[in-house]
Design a protein around this motif. Structure first.
Motif, short mmCIF file in Angstrom:
data_model
loop_
_atom_site.label_atom_id
_atom_site.label_comp_id
_atom_site.label_asym_id
_atom_site.label_seq_id
_atom_site.Cartn_x
_atom_site.Cartn_y
_atom_site.Cartn_z
N GLU A 63 0.86 -1.18 0.00
CA GLU A 63 0.00 0.00 0.00
C GLU A 63 0.89 1.23 0.00
O GLU A 63 2.04 1.17 0.40
CB GLU A 63 -0.92 0.02 1.22
N ASN A 64 0.33 2.35 -0.42
CA ASN A 64 1.08 3.61 -0.43
C ASN A 64 0.95 4.27 0.94
O ASN A 64 -0.14 4.65 1.35
CB ASN A 64 0.54 4.52 -1.53
N PHE A 65 2.09 4.42 1.61
CA PHE A 65 2.13 5.09 2.91
C PHE A 65 2.85 6.43 2.83
O PHE A 65 3.11 7.05 3.85
CB PHE A 65 2.82 4.21 3.96
N GLY A 66 3.22 6.85 1.62
CA GLY A 66 3.99 8.07 1.47
C GLY A 66 5.44 7.83 1.85
O GLY A 66 5.97 6.74 1.69
N ILE A 67 6.07 8.85 2.37
CA ILE A 67 7.48 8.74 2.76
C ILE A 67 7.57 8.07 4.13
O ILE A 67 6.90 8.47 5.07
CB ILE A 67 8.15 10.12 2.78
N VAL A 68 8.38 7.01 4.19
CA VAL A 68 8.58 6.28 5.44
C VAL A 68 10.07 6.19 5.75
O VAL A 68 10.91 6.28 4.85
CB VAL A 68 7.96 4.86 5.40
N ARG A 69 10.35 6.00 7.02
CA ARG A 69 11.72 5.76 7.47
C ARG A 69 11.76 4.35 8.05
O ARG A 69 10.95 3.98 8.91
CB ARG A 69 12.13 6.77 8.53
N ILE A 70 12.73 3.58 7.60
CA ILE A 70 12.94 2.22 8.07
C ILE A 70 14.22 2.22 8.89
O ILE A 70 15.28 2.59 8.39
CB ILE A 70 13.05 1.23 6.90
N THR A 87 7.00 5.28 -0.61
CA THR A 87 6.37 4.01 -0.97
C THR A 87 5.50 4.11 -2.22
O THR A 87 5.14 3.09 -2.79
CB THR A 87 5.53 3.46 0.19
N GLN A 88 5.19 5.32 -2.65
CA GLN A 88 4.46 5.47 -3.91
C GLN A 88 5.39 5.16 -5.08
O GLN A 88 4.97 4.60 -6.08
CB GLN A 88 3.90 6.88 -4.05
N GLU A 89 6.66 5.49 -4.94
CA GLU A 89 7.65 5.27 -5.99
C GLU A 89 8.44 3.98 -5.80
O GLU A 89 8.88 3.37 -6.76
CB GLU A 89 8.63 6.44 -6.04
N GLU A 90 8.66 3.59 -4.56
CA GLU A 90 9.52 2.46 -4.24
C GLU A 90 8.74 1.46 -3.38
O GLU A 90 8.76 1.53 -2.16
CB GLU A 90 10.76 2.97 -3.49
N GLN A 91 8.06 0.53 -4.05
CA GLN A 91 7.25 -0.45 -3.31
C GLN A 91 8.10 -1.55 -2.68
O GLN A 91 7.68 -2.22 -1.75
CB GLN A 91 6.20 -1.10 -4.23
N LEU A 92 9.32 -1.74 -3.20
CA LEU A 92 10.24 -2.73 -2.64
C LEU A 92 11.54 -2.03 -2.28
O LEU A 92 12.27 -1.57 -3.15
CB LEU A 92 10.51 -3.87 -3.64
N ALA A 93 11.79 -1.93 -0.98
CA ALA A 93 13.02 -1.30 -0.50
C ALA A 93 14.05 -2.40 -0.25
O ALA A 93 13.78 -3.33 0.52
CB ALA A 93 12.74 -0.52 0.78
N LEU A 94 15.19 -2.30 -0.90
CA LEU A 94 16.30 -3.24 -0.70
C LEU A 94 17.37 -2.51 0.10
O LEU A 94 18.03 -1.61 -0.40
CB LEU A 94 16.86 -3.71 -2.04
N ILE A 95 17.50 -2.88 1.36
CA ILE A 95 18.34 -2.15 2.30
C ILE A 95 19.58 -2.96 2.62
O ILE A 95 19.48 -4.01 3.27
CB ILE A 95 17.55 -1.85 3.60
N ILE A 109 9.26 0.95 11.27
CA ILE A 109 8.85 1.64 10.06
C ILE A 109 7.91 2.75 10.49
O ILE A 109 6.88 2.48 11.12
CB ILE A 109 8.15 0.69 9.08
N THR A 110 8.28 3.99 10.21
CA THR A 110 7.46 5.12 10.63
C THR A 110 7.26 6.09 9.47
O THR A 110 8.11 6.25 8.61
CB THR A 110 8.12 5.88 11.80
N GLY A 111 6.09 6.70 9.48
CA GLY A 111 5.74 7.71 8.50
C GLY A 111 4.50 8.44 8.99
O GLY A 111 3.99 8.17 10.08
N GLU A 112 4.01 9.38 8.19
CA GLU A 112 2.81 10.12 8.60
C GLU A 112 1.61 9.21 8.80
O GLU A 112 0.80 9.43 9.67
CB GLU A 112 2.46 11.19 7.55
N GLU A 113 1.53 8.16 7.98
CA GLU A 113 0.34 7.31 8.00
C GLU A 113 0.59 5.92 8.56
O GLU A 113 -0.32 5.10 8.57
CB GLU A 113 -0.22 7.19 6.58
N ILE A 114 1.80 5.64 9.00
CA ILE A 114 2.09 4.26 9.42
C ILE A 114 3.12 4.25 10.56
O ILE A 114 4.03 5.06 10.61
CB ILE A 114 2.63 3.42 8.23
N GLU A 115 2.89 3.32 11.49
CA GLU A 115 3.88 2.95 12.50
C GLU A 115 3.82 1.43 12.58
O GLU A 115 2.76 0.87 12.83
CB GLU A 115 3.55 3.56 13.86
N ALA A 116 4.97 0.80 12.35
CA ALA A 116 5.01 -0.66 12.36
C ALA A 116 6.34 -1.12 12.96
O ALA A 116 7.33 -0.40 12.93
CB ALA A 116 4.83 -1.19 10.95
N ASN A 117 6.31 -2.33 13.51
CA ASN A 117 7.49 -2.94 14.12
C ASN A 117 7.62 -4.38 13.69
O ASN A 117 6.61 -5.06 13.44
CB ASN A 117 7.40 -2.91 15.65
#
Length: 121
Positions: A63-70, A87-95, A109-117
């Motif tokens: 899903e599109n969450f906008g800009i997120v920080r991992i 996440t609108q441009e990069e659906q798969l982040a290879l870190i 994973i944090t952003g304006e619309e998401i917080e996940a662990n």
């Protein structure tokens, strides 16, 4: 040449499940999701896998969450890797990351619309 080599390696690990035995799934828990949307899909909003052979964390956004920080945190909760993506441009982040097998790591994973662990153990 490099792109074709990367494609060959990627397609080999998809085509041959034996090459994926070393990969470790990361269970991601959503603490805060986008509102007022209710997610009812069988596909998780975010999935992640750590590959110690390729030394990378793969985070897939369904899903599109906008800009997120991992952030990858060590057992002392210090950030060892930080990665930002749209996440609108990069659906798969290879870190790229090299994580010690002896330790447990936390993925935030944090952003304006998401917080996940998630946890790599």
């Amino acid at each position: 040449m490099i792109a074709s080599l990367a494609l060959a390696v990627a397609s080999n690990s998809v085509a041959n499940p034996k090459n994926n035995r070393h990969r470790r799934n990361v269970a991601i828990s959503i603490a805060k999701g986008p509102a007022p949307h209710i997610h009812r899909s069988a596909i998780p909003m975010i999935s992640a896998v750590y590959d110690p052979v390729l030394t990378q964390l793969e985070v897939e956004f369904n899903e599109n969450f906008g800009i997120v920080r991992i952030c990858i945190l060590n057992p002392m909760l210090q950030a060892v890797v930080t990665y930002e993506c749209d996440t609108q441009e990069e659906q798969l982040a290879l870190i790229p990351c090299i994580l010690d097998d002896e330790n447990n790591y936390t993925i935030q994973i944090t952003g304006e619309e998401i917080e996940a662990n998630g946890y790599i153990d």
